[in-house]
Design a protein around this motif. Structure first.
Motif, mmCIF file in Angstrom:
data_model
loop_
_atom_site.group_PDB
_atom_site.id
_atom_site.type_symbol
_atom_site.label_atom_id
_atom_site.label_comp_id
_atom_site.label_asym_id
_atom_site.label_seq_id
_atom_site.Cartn_x
_atom_site.Cartn_y
_atom_site.Cartn_z
ATOM 1 N N ASN A 119 0.840 -1.287 0.096
ATOM 2 C CA ASN A 119 0.065 -0.013 0.050
ATOM 3 C C ASN A 119 0.871 1.320 -0.012
ATOM 4 O O ASN A 119 1.211 1.697 0.990
ATOM 5 C CB ASN A 119 -0.917 -0.239 1.272
ATOM 6 N N THR A 127 -4.983 -1.393 -2.032
ATOM 7 C CA THR A 127 -5.433 -0.759 -0.678
ATOM 8 C C THR A 127 -5.024 -1.625 0.394
ATOM 9 O O THR A 127 -4.676 -2.683 0.516
ATOM 10 C CB THR A 127 -6.731 -0.595 -0.530
ATOM 11 N N ASN A 144 -7.249 4.176 8.738
ATOM 12 C CA ASN A 144 -7.081 3.154 7.530
ATOM 13 C C ASN A 144 -7.939 1.839 7.855
ATOM 14 O O ASN A 144 -7.989 1.333 8.850
ATOM 15 C CB ASN A 144 -5.719 2.760 7.231
ATOM 16 N N THR A 145 -8.934 1.629 6.619
ATOM 17 C CA THR A 145 -9.471 0.538 6.688
ATOM 18 C C THR A 145 -8.669 -0.633 6.892
ATOM 19 O O THR A 145 -7.759 -0.874 6.184
ATOM 20 C CB THR A 145 -10.406 0.394 5.366
ATOM 21 N N ASP A 167 -8.512 4.709 3.008
ATOM 22 C CA ASP A 167 -7.743 3.740 2.027
ATOM 23 C C ASP A 167 -6.252 4.090 2.197
ATOM 24 O O ASP A 167 -5.462 2.866 2.107
ATOM 25 C CB ASP A 167 -8.134 3.590 0.484
#
Length: 288
Positions: free
Chosen positions: A51, A93, A160-161, A190
């Motif tokens: 990411n 992501t 962040n997810t 993300d």
């Protein structure tokens, strides 16, 4: 604004790289022995899922957007050099890192990911660094947040997810209610840049993440952001590998131990302005 933040941080890192001394390499004899012991990956090209939105760890090269730079990039290439394979990258992501690995679209994940028991159900981890999080807030800390505690009641947290900080903040909801205080709210993004932008834009009050990431955000925006506090998180940073490839896990573990012993890992942390004191001797986390 996001690219300005990334450019500032990467510019400083690149200057440090140019001016600093090159880190030591893992012992050639030891790596040659590992290539003989684990020949299946010699001469191959493996995919690292990343990411690429964490300057210092992994981000786009400001001088060549087709490339990535950072500590995790260098560490993956050092492991590849030791075991005889090359590394290419698949940007996804954060929440998709482990699913990308499990689906076979990537061979390894080296992307500042915390090794937890829950995540270890989906992948095996080679742990190598202690975790210290920073609590990022607007300059002056108007909400007086001093940790992942009741001071976050009523605050809006950008996260962040898929990050481990999300359930830690969610766990505050019943505690705030029991204390007669408003519950915290979560905004999920993300990547780090969007979380930081949420505070800069006044949409969020705080962002909790790796202390180096928080410190670098403060350096980029010293008049707008500050670190309220640093907190210890009971996890380690790790490298994720597929659960169905135990020999590959052992090969990466053995290579990382050589890189750790040689001082290469500490040298790479210094190169990218990260704290080498966080390092711990590599160990494996595997959950059936």
């Amino acid at each position: 604004m996001r690219w300005r933040w990334i450019a500032v941080l990467l510019g400083a890192a690149l200057v440090a790289n140019i001016c600093g001394t090159a880190p030591a390499s893992a012992a050639p004899d030891a790596c040659a022995a590992l290539q003989a012991k684990y020949p299946a990956w010699k001469g191959k090209t493996l995919v690292n899922a990343i990411n690429p939105h964490t300057p210092g760890y992994e981000a786009l090269d400001p001088n060549d957007p087709s490339k990535y730079v950072g500590y995790d990039i260098d560490l993956g290439e050092a492991i590849g050099d030791c075991l005889g394979f090359k590394v290419t990258y698949k940007a996804v992501t954060f929440a998709a890192l482990l699913t990308t690995l499990a689906s076979g679209q990537a061979d390894i994940v080296i992307s500042d990911i915390y090794a937890t028991e829950e995540r270890a159900k989906a992948a095996d981890f080679i742990k190598y660094s202690k975790v210290f999080d920073g609590v990022l807030v607007a300059k002056g800390n108007p909400k007086k947040i001093d940790g992942i505690n009741l001071s976050m009641c009523g605050a809006a947290a950008a996260e962040n997810t898929g990050y481990v900080e999300v359930p830690l903040i969610q766990a505050l909801v019943p505690e705030c209610k029991a204390a007669g205080k408003p519950e915290p709210t979560l905004q999920l993004y993300d990547n780090n840049a969007d979380c930081i932008q949420a505070i800069l834009a006044g949409r969020a009050d705080t962002y909790v993440n790796d202390v180096n990431t928080v410190d670098q955000a403060v350096k980029a925006y010293p008049d707008k952001l500050e670190k309220a506090v640093a907190v210890t998180i009971p996890y380690s940073v790790g490298i994720a590998v597929p659960k169905d490839k135990p020999e590959f896990r052992e090969a990466v573990f053995a290579a990382l131990k050589e890189i750790y012993k040689s001082g290469t890992q500490a040298g790479l942390l210094k190169k990218w302005g990260l704290d080498p004191n966080n390092l711990e001797e590599p160990s494996i986390l595997s959950v059936k």
